[in-house]
Design an enzyme around this catalytic site. Structure first.
Site, short mmCIF file in Angstrom:
data_model
loop_
_atom_site.label_atom_id
_atom_site.label_comp_id
_atom_site.label_asym_id
_atom_site.label_seq_id
_atom_site.Cartn_x
_atom_site.Cartn_y
_atom_site.Cartn_z
N HIS A 210 -1.33 11.45 -1.67
CA HIS A 210 -2.63 10.98 -1.18
C HIS A 210 -3.58 12.13 -0.85
O HIS A 210 -4.75 12.09 -1.21
CB HIS A 210 -2.42 10.11 0.06
CG HIS A 210 -3.67 9.57 0.66
ND1 HIS A 210 -4.46 10.28 1.53
CD2 HIS A 210 -4.30 8.38 0.49
CE1 HIS A 210 -5.52 9.56 1.89
NE2 HIS A 210 -5.44 8.39 1.27
N HIS B 185 0.82 -1.21 0.00
CA HIS B 185 0.00 0.00 0.00
C HIS B 185 0.86 1.27 0.00
O HIS B 185 1.80 1.38 0.80
CB HIS B 185 -0.87 -0.03 1.26
CG HIS B 185 -1.92 1.02 1.32
ND1 HIS B 185 -2.18 1.73 2.47
CD2 HIS B 185 -2.80 1.47 0.40
CE1 HIS B 185 -3.17 2.57 2.26
NE2 HIS B 185 -3.57 2.44 1.00
#
Ligand code: G3P
Ligand code: MG
Length: 238
Positions: A53, A11
């Protein structure tokens, strides 16, 4: 249902073991044997897709401000927590190809830039990954981004990314031409897994960090687990 991709995916590059969405994180995952990586791609103010992000640089760099209001050169003057710079998507693809790593490219548009981001990331993906043994899988929480990606590069595989699975999942996936449902691991149960597989779709779960839970979810029918715990759920995890 087909899943030609790695079963365990790191991730944001290196999970908890490296600053997220950096080239160093991707290198770390690869050095640990990971064959697949997930990262987030957003457009800078000048249209350059970059790995980040949040909609601001505040949490992950030494700067402050909104990604969509800064040019790529401005973003590049900032330092990430490992003293790197925010990578351009093109740099990350170059590294993945050099390392022989597959990617789940999460299209992460800043609000108001859903279609522009989906279009740009899909178009660049088609160009940058041309000839790779395994095309990357594009995914997004944004329906607008997925629609734009589908229009720009219909041949690229897409994943329908959700936290909870809405009742309308099948109709939406069919309309968007998705191959996999990407949901939060707590949203999956045995019945839903069977329904998804029966409809011909694969299942990717995020973010699974506990080995016992990971084993249970694979037994329930998950095709792929995205993890932050690279040291506990390795690339060959069973
Ligand atoms: O794509 C799976 C996962 O990355 C979605 O959540 O917030 O970590 O991008 P987030
Ligand atoms: Mg993500």
């Amino acid at each position: 249902m087909r899943w030609p991709y790695p079963r365990i995916v790191a991730h944001r590059g290196g999970g908890r073991l490296a600053p997220e969405n950096t080239l160093g994180a991707i290198r770390l995952g690869a050095s640990m044997g990971f064959k697949g990586v997930e990262f987030d791609v957003m457009l800078a103010g000048d249209g350059t897709p970059v790995l980040i992000h949040d909609e601001t640089v505040d949490r992950t760099t030494n700067g402050r401000g909104e990604v969509s209001k800064m040019t790529y050169p401005e973003l590049s003057s900032l330092k990430t927590q490992n003293e790197e710079t925010i990578p351009a998507y093109a740099e990350a693809v170059r590294l993945c190809r050099e390392l022989g790593i597959w990617a789940n490219v999460e299209i992460k548009p800043a609000q108001g830039y859903e279609r522009a981001t989906g279009e740009a990331v899909a178009r660049m993906t088609g160009e940058l990954w041309r000839g790779a043994p395994l095309a990357p899988l594009l995914s997004s929480f944004s329906i607008g981004a997925l629609e734009a990606a589908q229009a720009a590069a219909p041949e690229l595989p897409r994943g329908y990314l959700v936290k909870n699975v809405p009742d309308s999942w099948q109709a939406t996936m069919q309309r968007l031409g998705c191959v996999a449902l990407h949901c939060h691991f707590q949203a999956l149960n045995g019945k839903l897994a069977a329904d998804i597989h029966e409809a011909g779709y694969a299942i990717l779960l995020w973010t699974v960090n506990d080995p016992d839970e990971a084993r249970r979810l694979l037994a329930v029918g998950a095709n792929c687990l995205v993890t932050d715990a690279l040291d506990r759920i390795g690339p060959d995890f069973r």
